[in-house]
Design an enzyme around this catalytic site. Structure first.
Site, PDB file in Angstrom:
ATOM      1  CG  PHE A  13       1.915   1.843  -7.261  1.00  0.00           C
ATOM      2  CD1 PHE A  13       2.637   0.799  -7.820  1.00  0.00           C
ATOM      3  CD2 PHE A  13       2.041   2.095  -5.902  1.00  0.00           C
ATOM      4  CE1 PHE A  13       3.461   0.003  -7.043  1.00  0.00           C
ATOM      5  CE2 PHE A  13       2.863   1.295  -5.108  1.00  0.00           C
ATOM      6  CZ  PHE A  13       3.578   0.251  -5.677  1.00  0.00           C
ATOM      7  CG  ASP A  64       0.620   6.732   3.783  1.00  0.00           C
ATOM      8  OD1 ASP A  64       0.691   5.769   4.575  1.00  0.00           O
ATOM      9  OD2 ASP A  64       0.660   6.606   2.556  1.00  0.00           O
ATOM     10  N   GLY A  68       2.736   1.337   4.821  1.00  0.00           N
ATOM     11  CA  GLY A  68       2.383   0.553   3.637  1.00  0.00           C
ATOM     12  C   GLY A  68       0.994  -0.038   3.738  1.00  0.00           C
ATOM     13  CB  SER A 117      -7.426   6.901   6.877  1.00  0.00           C
ATOM     14  OG  SER A 117      -8.546   7.556   6.345  1.00  0.00           O
ATOM     15  CG  ASP A 134      -3.867   6.456  -4.489  1.00  0.00           C
ATOM     16  OD1 ASP A 134      -4.276   5.329  -4.833  1.00  0.00           O
ATOM     17  OD2 ASP A 134      -2.753   6.908  -4.829  1.00  0.00           O
ATOM     18  CG  HIS A 137      -6.279  -0.748  -3.120  1.00  0.00           C
ATOM     19  ND1 HIS A 137      -5.618  -0.940  -4.308  1.00  0.00           N
ATOM     20  CD2 HIS A 137      -6.438   0.585  -2.997  1.00  0.00           C
ATOM     21  CE1 HIS A 137      -5.374   0.224  -4.878  1.00  0.00           C
ATOM     22  NE2 HIS A 137      -5.860   1.174  -4.100  1.00  0.00           N
TER      23      HIS A 137
HETATM   24 MG    MG Z   1      -3.402   4.092  -6.160  1.00  0.00          MG
END
Ligand code: MG
Length: 203
Positions: A13, A64, A68, A117, A134, A137
Site C-alpha cells: 500500500f 515486522d 499482518g 516493534s 508504517d 494502525h
Molecule cells: Mg502504510
C-alpha cells in the site's frame, strides 16, 4: 529512480508519488547512518528505500513481525488470503518480503528484523539517519512505534510517517496522532507532505 523489479508486482500500500519521495529521502539520508522502517509487509517500501540504500552505500533495517496488522486479519478490510499460512494458522508475509528483496538484488542493503516493534526497540541503541513509521494502525501500535523508535532518529535525520490523514473520513487516526506528537514535541519540523506521507527533520 531505477528499480530492479516492477513495484506493481509487489503487494503493498504505497502510492508511486509517496514511493518516490521515500526513495529520495533515503538517498539523502543513507550516507549518514542506517535506516529503519517499521512495517515491512511484502517489501514494497523496502524496495524503494533499499534501492536508494544500494545506490548510496547505505543500509535499511526492515522491522515486522510478519503476521499482518490488525486490518490485514481475516474478516478485515485489507485481508489478503494469499498471505495465509495454514500451518501456522496465521498470516506470514516474510516469504513474500524475502522474495521481493532477493529478486531486487537488495539482500546486502535490506536486513529483515522479525519481531514485535516494542520488543525489538527495547535494547536498540543505534542512531538512525531515517525512520519510516508504517506499522500497525491501532493507537496502541502507533504510539508504541513512536515511543520506541523516534528517540533514535539522529539530529538532522528524517522521520517519515505513512497514512497520515488530517481528515478522519479519509482514514484511521493513529498515524496522524503520531505526526501531531512529533510536531508538538518541538523536536521535529515538517519538510514535505506527499499524499499521506509526511517527512520531518529531527532538529
Ligand atoms: Mg502504510
Amino acid at each position: 529512480m531505477q528499480l530492479a523489479i516492477d513495484p506493481a508486482t509487489v503487494k503493498g500500500f504505497l502510492d508511486p508519488a509517496e514511493a518516490r519521495a521515500l526513495h529520495d529521502a533515503a538517498l539523502a539520508a543513507s550516507p549518514n547512518g542506517p535506516m529503519l522502517e517499521v512495517g515491512g509487509y511484502c517489501g514494497l517500501s523496502a524496495l524503494h528505500i533499499g534501492t536508494a540504500a544500494k545506490a548510496a552505500g547505505g543500509l535499511l533495517y526492515s522491522l515486522d513481525h510478519h503476521r499482518g496488522s490488525e486490518e490485514n486479519q481475516p474478516g478485515w478490510e485489507w485481508h489478503d488470503p494469499e498471505l495465509w499460512d495454514p500451518q501456522a494458522g496465521a498470516l506470514d508475509t516474510l516469504p513474500h518480503f524475502r522474495r521481493t528483496i532477493r529478486q531486487a538484488g537488495l539482500e546486502e542493503h535490506v536486513v529483515a528484523l522479525v519481531g514485535r516493534s516494542d520488543v525489538v526497540a527495547r535494547h536498540w541503541a543505534t542512531p538512525l539517519a531515517l525512520l519510516f513509521i508504517d506499522g500497525g494502525h491501532t493507537m496502541a501500535a502507533a504510539l508504541a512505534d513512536w515511543r520506541g523508535w523516534s528517540p533514535h532518529v539522529m539530529p538532522g535525520g528524517t522521520l517519515a510517517i505513512h497514512d497520515v490523514f488530517p481528515d478522519p473520513a479519509d482514514g484511521g487516526r493513529p498515524p496522524y496522532e503520531v505526526y501531531a506528537r512529533a510536531l508538538a514535541s518541538g523536536l521535529f519540523e515538517e519538510t514535505a507532505a506527499v499524499r499521506s506521507l509526511r517527512l520531518l527533520r529531527r532538529l
